[in-house]
Design an enzyme around this catalytic site. Structure first.
Site, PDB file in Angstrom:
ATOM      1  N   LYS A 121     -34.737 -28.104 -28.478  1.00  0.00           N
ATOM      2  CA  LYS A 121     -36.156 -28.403 -28.290  1.00  0.00           C
ATOM      3  C   LYS A 121     -36.619 -29.305 -29.422  1.00  0.00           C
ATOM      4  CE  LYS A 121     -40.812 -26.389 -28.347  1.00  0.00           C
ATOM      5  NZ  LYS A 121     -41.642 -25.173 -28.411  1.00  0.00           N
ATOM      6  N   GLU A 132     -53.801 -21.173 -32.351  1.00  0.00           N
ATOM      7  CA  GLU A 132     -52.511 -20.543 -32.671  1.00  0.00           C
ATOM      8  C   GLU A 132     -52.476 -19.937 -34.067  1.00  0.00           C
ATOM      9  OE1 GLU A 132     -47.711 -21.470 -32.313  1.00  0.00           O
ATOM     10  OE2 GLU A 132     -49.179 -23.014 -31.809  1.00  0.00           O
TER      11      GLU A 132
END
Length: 400
Positions: A144, A194
């Site tokens: 990723k 977040e």
């Protein structure tokens, strides 16, 4: 090194009367003045954060010796831990309870005129970068990589930071809101969804997000999008990489750690996110929130996996330095309690210009067109707060 700036205007960096604000549902803090700033990089040589933590502890100790009661450190740390930090020990601070969300302030009678609006990289280059990253996955161990872009807006007048921040807090009442002066004279504002880590009374909390979808104004379509996100194999895989890496870091530091088996949904005004709420008890209560944050950062949610290889790939394909974007912002007190969030849904303001930032997690199954659309949707948080009309050529799609 640190620069002592007790009760006077600093010759460089944030002035003594600088204003700081960090807001969350857990605890809000406002601060003013700069007793001392800390610009030591967290990890300049890839050998850990020992010198940085010593610099922070020493700055807090000097503040106590100077008569500041229960001092804190507040500010931002960049994505690249080799770059200088931007932290301050304020002269004054207070904690306060978050008031119920107020209505968004009305747009000014005459909205600022947009002189220019540009993306770095542009759409073609960003999609090429996505394809380049995907091709690299087949030639390396990278699974990723998070690719970002800057969207720079120039107005015909100075950005009204106070009005923009008020809109952010009203439009995103469940977010983590911050407004901080940076040492280069600009100001960092944002509404991050977040939580990197919070420490309070020996317990720690983290709420990583990975896997996103644009919200829709039609309620039925919006529910369909959220359900599809929960069922998405691509997004579940991206999310799992983040959770597994955070668990790897936290497990050795905790006597107990609770991680749900499956993610849930978290929504903002613009986006749906896959979310996992992590909670634990530290084995060593002396470890501070800032130490934990430095151990965790950067997570695969903003960098990629494995971290080192993903960071190298990012440096190859991104045509700019991220600076504070995708870093962390927050506060910590001398007892180690504090809260640090990921620096996303944010902008860096300097006079008439504001740089907005957005990124997308790229995995093998990613689609360049979808990833570009995701960054478009994420930019809406700050664009709406600015309250400006973009030129038609740069207009973004709706993300109600």
């Amino acid at each position: 090194m640190t620069t002592l700036q007790m009760e006077n205007e600093g010759r460089h960096g944030a002035p003594a009367q600088a204003q700081f604000q960090f807001m969350s549902a857990h605890r809000c803090v406002r601060a003013s003045g700069v007793a001392e700033r800390v610009s030591v990089p967290v990890d300049p040589h890839g050998q850990g954060d020992g010198q940085f933590q010593l610099a922070v502890s020493a700055a807090l100790a000097r503040a106590r010796a100077a008569g500041i009661e229960r001092p804190i450190v507040i500010g931002a740390i960049p994505f690249d831990l080799r770059q200088p930090s931007c932290l301050a020990v304020p002269l004054r601070h207070e904690f306060y309870e978050r008031a119920p969300a107020a209505a968004a302030p009305a747009r000014a009678p005459e909205a600022p005129l947009v002189l220019s609006a540009r993306s770095f990289p542009d759409e073609l280059r960003f999609k090429q970068s996505v394809r380049q990253a995907i091709a690299n996955f087949g030639l390396s161990d990278i699974r990723k990589a998070v690719l970002a872009r800057i969207f720079e807006v120039e107005l015909d007048e100075r950005v009204d930071v106070a009005r923009t921040f008020a809109r952010l807090t009203a439009q995103n009442p469940s977010g983590y809101h911050f407004r901080l002066p940076l040492f280069d004279g600009s100001e960092l504002i944002g509404a991050s969804p977040e939580l990197l880590v919070r420490k309070h009374a020996g317990r720690i909390y983290s709420n990583p997000l990975a896997g996103s979808a644009r919200r829709h104004s039609d309620p039925l379509r919006d529910r369909e999008v959220s359900a599809a996100l929960l069922q998405s194999g691509k997004d579940a895989y991206e999310h799992r990489l983040v959770i597994e890496d955070i668990a790897r870091v936290l497990q050795p530091l905790c006597g107990a750690l609770e991680i749900p088996a499956q993610p849930s949904l978290l929504s903002t005004a613009a986006m749906w996110h896959l979310s996992t709420r992590i909670e634990g008890v530290l084995a060593d209560d002396a470890m501070s929130a800032l130490q934990l944050a430095c151990r965790l950062h950067p997570t695969p949610a903003v960098c990629g996996f494995p971290t080192g290889l993903a960071r190298k790939l990012i440096s190859l394909v991104e045509p700019f330095e991220r600076g504070m974007f995708a870093g962390m912002v927050g506060w910590c007190d001398a007892d180690g309690n504090g809260e640090w969030v990921v620096t996303i849904r944010c902008g860096r303001v300097h006079q008439r210009r504001i740089q907005l930032f957005a990124g997308a997690g790229i995995v093998a199954d990613s689609c360049p067109e979808s990833e570009w659309a995701e960054t478009q949707a994420k930019l809406q948080t700050m664009l709406r707060a600015l309250g400006v009309e973009l030129p038609q050529a740069e207009a973004l799609g709706e993300a109600a």
